[in-house]
Design an enzyme around this catalytic site. Structure first.
Site, mmCIF file in Angstrom:
data_model
loop_
_atom_site.group_PDB
_atom_site.id
_atom_site.type_symbol
_atom_site.label_atom_id
_atom_site.label_comp_id
_atom_site.label_asym_id
_atom_site.label_seq_id
_atom_site.Cartn_x
_atom_site.Cartn_y
_atom_site.Cartn_z
ATOM 1 N N GLN A 80 -19.369 -16.430 44.360
ATOM 2 C CA GLN A 80 -18.917 -16.394 42.973
ATOM 3 C C GLN A 80 -19.828 -17.309 42.160
ATOM 4 O OE1 GLN A 80 -15.335 -18.378 41.234
ATOM 5 N NE2 GLN A 80 -14.568 -16.279 41.081
ATOM 6 N N TYR B 153 -13.983 -20.579 31.706
ATOM 7 C CA TYR B 153 -15.348 -21.047 31.922
ATOM 8 C C TYR B 153 -16.285 -20.301 30.970
ATOM 9 C CZ TYR B 153 -13.058 -23.294 35.796
ATOM 10 O OH TYR B 153 -12.190 -24.056 36.542
ATOM 11 N N ARG C 88 -15.086 -11.126 37.583
ATOM 12 C CA ARG C 88 -13.723 -11.644 37.472
ATOM 13 C C ARG C 88 -13.411 -11.992 36.022
ATOM 14 N NH1 ARG C 88 -10.333 -16.712 40.047
ATOM 15 N NH2 ARG C 88 -8.681 -15.413 40.927
ATOM 16 N N GLY D 165 -5.141 -16.188 48.283
ATOM 17 C CA GLY D 165 -5.658 -17.505 47.945
ATOM 18 C C GLY D 165 -4.867 -18.617 48.590
ATOM 19 N N ARG D 166 -3.800 -19.034 47.906
ATOM 20 C CA ARG D 166 -3.001 -20.143 48.419
ATOM 21 C C ARG D 166 -2.451 -19.842 49.816
ATOM 22 N NH1 ARG D 166 1.005 -20.332 43.586
ATOM 23 N NH2 ARG D 166 0.192 -18.216 43.292
#
Length: 376
Positions: free
Chosen positions: A104, A179, A228, A321-322
């Protein structure tokens, strides 16, 4: 395997002809574990290798394409050729069990941390004062110059070259989570009066074009390119679903291999506007129109939740993810019919610390990644 989970292990073709072995994606998670200079650490390589096992597609943590874009302590760098040697080891670890390995590529923009950047600098579309990752006090970010914008676009292309040289199967353009690419699209962050403000999609499209060009030059036709995005933001005026509809319309015309929506809950609904109350992934699925797969993410802690999301028909791939931080064998246990053994609750007293590297364990312990906990 419990046969009801078979749909999760169907292969998924990408537009470039690559076939993913299943619908599971390792989400790109901040691990704060790279060396101080951004090169790969042994702990990072071990961590990412374990969590890539069983996945169809595995994504690295956000990796900064310029030193000015560094937004996390211990963030991996893909900004220099000297990073390539370590990146090769990361790619090898991610691919060892058969996952497709994707970097990424990222720039923090106004969220870059002055304590980590050259000259204590932070810059994005427009000047702003904001507080970012673990900062005790807000910092002032300046407006990025037009020449720096062009340099940043080229830096995304150079990062793509390095990814190819390091042996990765592709790159994911990080256009989400406030971002720099997200910032240029957002009316909250981008108040410029030049061409980069008049057309708030321009920067994103230029980055995509540069990445595609670099991939065509330095990699094969099977090199994966994803993007993304965050579909809404809480700021006002900010990105809403109408803006995202326009963005998706532009992205699906590009030679991308997938889109990846960033959500905290995969079933979250649109906040405001004419699409209020409709699940975001339902709208995105409609707008993409089958032209490329959509990765969904958000509060998937069990195979049943992953299956429900796939069977709803709005996403093609599920990012873990988590749940992968809690149990790096999530996919392997599901495939082996051991789903009852999956660890999906954080135990702050667990002796092996969920097999997380110490810097990430500390962030997890402090609640950086919200998860069910045994002490709550």
């Amino acid at each position: 395997m419990n046969e009801k989970y078979a749909p999760l292990f169907e292969t998924v073709p990408l537009p470039n002809g690559v076939e993913l072995r299943n619908r599971f994606v390792l989400a790109p998670m901040t691990h704060v574990t790279s060396n101080d200079d951004g090169t790969a650490s042994n702990a990072e390589i071990e961590y990412i290798g374990k969590r890539s096992r069983g996945m169809g597609l595995a994504l690295t943590a956000a990796s900064n394409v310029t030193d000015l874009g560094k937004a996390f302590p211990g963030q991996p760098s893909i900004a220099h050729d000297s990073d390539i040697e370590g990146l090769k080891k990361v790619a090898q670890a991610m691919k060892a069990d058969g996952a497709k390995a994707v970097v990424q590529i990222h720039h923090g923009g106004v969220q870059a941390l002055p304590e980590l950047t050259p000259g204590g600098d932070s810059a994005g579309p427009s000047p702003i004062t904001m507080q970012s990752f673990d900062e005790a006090e807000p910092h002032d970010a300046r407006e990025i110059t037009e020449s720096e914008i062009e340099e940043t676009i080229k830096a995304f292309g150079e990062a793509t070259r390095r990814a190819a040289e390091a042996g990765f199967d592709g790159v994911e353009i990080h256009g989400a989570n406030h971002y720099i690419i997200h910032q240029f699209v957002s009316p909250y962050f981008n108040k410029r009066m030049d061409k980069w403000g008049e057309d708030r999609y321009l920067f994103a499209m230029e980055v995509v074009d540069e990445v595609v060009k670099a991939a065509r030059t330095h990699a094969g036709d099977d090199f994966i390119i994803g993007y993304r995005f965050s579909p809404e933001e809480p700021q006002s005026p900010g990105i809403d679903m109408e803006i995202t509809e326009t963005l998706i319309g532009k992205l699906v015309e590009k030679p991308l291999d997938y889109l990846h929506v960033s959500l905290f809950d995969i079933h979250s609904e649109t906040r405001d506007g004419k699409y209020a109350g409709i699940e975001r992934v339902e709208l995105l699925h409609k707008w993409i129109g089958g032209r490329m797969p959509l990765i969904g993410i958000g509060s998937i802690f069990t195979p049943d939740q992953a299956l429900e999301a796939i069977e709803a028909g709005n996403v093609d791939l599920i990012a873990i993810g988590r749940a992968a931080l809690l149990d790096h064998e999530f996919v392997k246990k599901t495939e082996a019919g051991r789903e009852d053994e999956i660890i999906n609750v954080f135990d702050p007293d667990k002796k092996d610390k969920h097999e997380l590297p110490e810097p990430l364990w500390q962030q997890f312990y402090k609640g950086f990644y919200p998860v069910p906990r045994t002490d709550q």
